[in-house]
Design an enzyme around this catalytic site. Structure first.
Site, PDB file in Angstrom:
ATOM      1  N   CYS A  96     -18.535  64.126 -47.242  1.00  0.00           N
ATOM      2  CA  CYS A  96     -18.253  62.693 -47.210  1.00  0.00           C
ATOM      3  C   CYS A  96     -18.963  61.994 -48.376  1.00  0.00           C
ATOM      4  O   CYS A  96     -20.048  62.394 -48.784  1.00  0.00           O
ATOM      5  CB  CYS A  96     -18.701  62.091 -45.881  1.00  0.00           C
ATOM      6  SG  CYS A  96     -18.248  60.352 -45.749  1.00  0.00           S
ATOM      7  N   CYS A 153     -24.507  57.656 -44.687  1.00  0.00           N
ATOM      8  CA  CYS A 153     -25.011  57.342 -43.339  1.00  0.00           C
ATOM      9  C   CYS A 153     -26.188  58.279 -43.015  1.00  0.00           C
ATOM     10  O   CYS A 153     -26.042  59.508 -43.046  1.00  0.00           O
ATOM     11  CB  CYS A 153     -23.905  57.495 -42.308  1.00  0.00           C
ATOM     12  SG  CYS A 153     -22.421  56.548 -42.723  1.00  0.00           S
ATOM     13  N   CYS A 178     -26.062  61.252 -40.418  1.00  0.00           N
ATOM     14  CA  CYS A 178     -24.876  62.112 -40.360  1.00  0.00           C
ATOM     15  C   CYS A 178     -25.022  63.390 -41.181  1.00  0.00           C
ATOM     16  O   CYS A 178     -25.313  63.343 -42.381  1.00  0.00           O
ATOM     17  CB  CYS A 178     -23.658  61.316 -40.844  1.00  0.00           C
ATOM     18  SG  CYS A 178     -22.147  62.291 -40.803  1.00  0.00           S
ATOM     19  N   CYS A 203     -10.246  63.826 -28.645  1.00  0.00           N
ATOM     20  CA  CYS A 203     -10.756  63.006 -29.750  1.00  0.00           C
ATOM     21  C   CYS A 203     -10.793  63.874 -30.997  1.00  0.00           C
ATOM     22  O   CYS A 203     -11.252  65.023 -30.944  1.00  0.00           O
ATOM     23  CB  CYS A 203     -12.162  62.511 -29.439  1.00  0.00           C
ATOM     24  SG  CYS A 203     -12.218  61.519 -27.945  1.00  0.00           S
ATOM     25  N   CYS A 234      -7.437  60.105 -29.481  1.00  0.00           N
ATOM     26  CA  CYS A 234      -8.238  59.114 -30.202  1.00  0.00           C
ATOM     27  C   CYS A 234      -8.667  59.731 -31.518  1.00  0.00           C
ATOM     28  O   CYS A 234      -9.019  60.916 -31.562  1.00  0.00           O
ATOM     29  CB  CYS A 234      -9.468  58.739 -29.381  1.00  0.00           C
ATOM     30  SG  CYS A 234     -10.557  57.570 -30.234  1.00  0.00           S
ATOM     31  N   CYS A 242     -12.184  52.140 -29.735  1.00  0.00           N
ATOM     32  CA  CYS A 242     -13.396  52.800 -29.267  1.00  0.00           C
ATOM     33  C   CYS A 242     -14.479  52.466 -30.287  1.00  0.00           C
ATOM     34  O   CYS A 242     -14.335  52.792 -31.469  1.00  0.00           O
ATOM     35  CB  CYS A 242     -13.156  54.309 -29.218  1.00  0.00           C
ATOM     36  SG  CYS A 242     -14.640  55.266 -28.896  1.00  0.00           S
ATOM     37  N   ARG A 293     -19.394  55.300 -22.481  1.00  0.00           N
ATOM     38  CA  ARG A 293     -19.540  56.756 -22.701  1.00  0.00           C
ATOM     39  C   ARG A 293     -20.947  57.098 -23.144  1.00  0.00           C
ATOM     40  O   ARG A 293     -21.445  56.545 -24.124  1.00  0.00           O
ATOM     41  CB  ARG A 293     -18.550  57.241 -23.772  1.00  0.00           C
ATOM     42  CG  ARG A 293     -18.695  58.737 -24.048  1.00  0.00           C
ATOM     43  CD  ARG A 293     -17.594  59.261 -24.935  1.00  0.00           C
ATOM     44  NE  ARG A 293     -16.343  58.701 -24.509  1.00  0.00           N
ATOM     45  CZ  ARG A 293     -15.418  58.191 -25.350  1.00  0.00           C
ATOM     46  NH1 ARG A 293     -15.608  58.221 -26.639  1.00  0.00           N
ATOM     47  NH2 ARG A 293     -14.303  57.683 -24.877  1.00  0.00           N
TER      48      ARG A 293
HETATM   49  S1  SF4 Z   1     -20.656  58.880 -40.370  1.00  0.00           S
HETATM   50 FE1  SF4 Z   1     -20.696  60.678 -41.722  1.00  0.00          FE
HETATM   51  S2  SF4 Z   1     -18.537  61.216 -42.014  1.00  0.00           S
HETATM   52 FE2  SF4 Z   1     -18.580  59.089 -41.231  1.00  0.00          FE
HETATM   53  S3  SF4 Z   1     -18.650  57.767 -43.040  1.00  0.00           S
HETATM   54 FE3  SF4 Z   1     -20.787  58.118 -42.497  1.00  0.00          FE
HETATM   55  S4  SF4 Z   1     -21.388  59.919 -43.716  1.00  0.00           S
HETATM   56 FE4  SF4 Z   1     -19.153  59.849 -43.709  1.00  0.00          FE
END
Ligand code: SF4
Length: 321
Positions: free
Chosen positions: A59, A63, A66, A103, A134, A194, A266
């Site tokens: 990605c 984040c 993540c 999901c 989802c 969600c 959830r």
């Molecule tokens: S949560 Fe993870 S996969 Fe989703 S946008 Fe952020 S870095 Fe990318």
């Protein structure tokens, strides 16, 4: 303290904070209030969702929590499209056991139209048996959202994750407002929504309250509350999670239930860690969970999840019509 017992009575931010600050030995009345709402709007059933990571890793976003982010060094499997065998196999499991929903998650924030077309094709196939689907996906254009809607996709997951104030501490590659705008667009074109958050990333209790107030505005059909699993190789790997006691986690879920009584509440990531041995209480508040793990983390198997729900005195089966 007074707890609202229907969807028409709302609580203030101060009252919400008081709930998060309740003494641990004052919890029983709060849990009973949440339980009354849970029973009133959701009956006795625990909805089980199965999650398939359709696109994993690589990605462009940062984040902090993540494992799939550009900054993560977590040793996860990375692929552009999961094998069809796995995707359709998971969908068959959802159908076979009459689970609530399949999901599907895709890492990434923006998608080419051709990727959305391939996804729509797979969704059309999976919808043949009427499975509720989802999709957890980044920012869609309105055209892409329409393509997925026409393919039969029921719901989209896009989490707020935390408060507007705290969001820049966990992500700087996109903004909180972009998330809100995306949710509004999805809602406008008729998707079920969600949206929830992650607790334990270093936010204050005020941040938790503010996030829940933002969610209340959006009024999602489903509110997933994750409790941080610090993943090795991510920025939050060493995050101190000692404040995530079962009692605190219970207060957060109760507050979510009180503020959004008709939504699915959830208990998502972290259930197996923070609620171990507290499942009877958990299901009095939350009516929805995942089985068989999360995007990049393992979890409780389907069979063990069935047993846990039944042993707690709840049912995962569809209640008779
Ligand atoms: S949560 Fe993870 S996969 Fe989703 S946008 Fe952020 S870095 Fe990318």
């Amino acid at each position: 303290m007074f707890f609202p017992l229907d969807e028409n009575t709302s609580i203030t931010k101060n009252e919400a904070l008081e709930i998060l600050n309740l003494q641990d030995n004052d919890l029983s009345k709060l849990i009973e209030a949440a339980y009354q709402l849970r029973t009133k709007y959701k009956g006795n059933r625990v909805n089980i969702q199965l999650l398939t990571n359709v696109r994993s890793g690589n990605c462009t976003q940062n984040c902090a929590y993540c494992a799939q982010s550009r900054d993560s060094e977590a040793p996860i499997e990375k692929y552009r499209y999961v094998e069809d065998k796995k995707l359709y196999g998971d969908n068959d499991l959802v159908d076979e056991f009459h689970l609530s929903r399949h999901c599907i998650g895709l890492s990434g924030i923006h998608f080419a139209d051709s990727d959305i077309e391939s996804l729509a094709e797979r969704i059309r196939k999976m919808k043949k048996n009427g499975t509720q689907i989802c999709c957890s996906i980044g920012f869609l254009t309105e055209h892409q959202a329409q393509v997925l809607k026409e393919a039969g996709l029921n719901r989209i997951n896009h989490n707020l994750n935390s408060s507007r104030r705290f969001y820049p501490s966990i992500c700087t590659t996109h903004t909180y407002q972009e998330r809100i705008d995306n949710l509004r667009m999805l809602k406008r074109i008729g998707f079920e929504i969600c949206s929830g958050g992650i607790i334990g990333m270093g936010e204050t209790k005020e941040d938790v309250v503010d996030m829940l107030f933002e969610l209340k505005e959006i009024n999602p059909e489903s509110v997933p509350i994750n409790f941080l699993l610090p993943v090795k190789g991510t920025r939050l790997a060493e995050r101190d999670i000692s404040a995530l006691t079962p009692e605190y986690c219970i207060k957060v879920l109760c507050l979510a239930r009180l503020m959004l009584p008709k939504s699915d509440i959830r208990c998502a990531a972290g259930r197996e860690v923070y609620f171990k041995g507290h499942e009877k209480t958990l299901f009095k508040i939350a009516d929805s969970i995942f089985a068989s793990g999360y995007l990049t983390e393992g979890g409780q198997s389907l069979e063990a999840t069935f047993r846990t729900i039944e042993e707690a005195g709840f049912t995962w089966q569809v209640e008779s019509a």
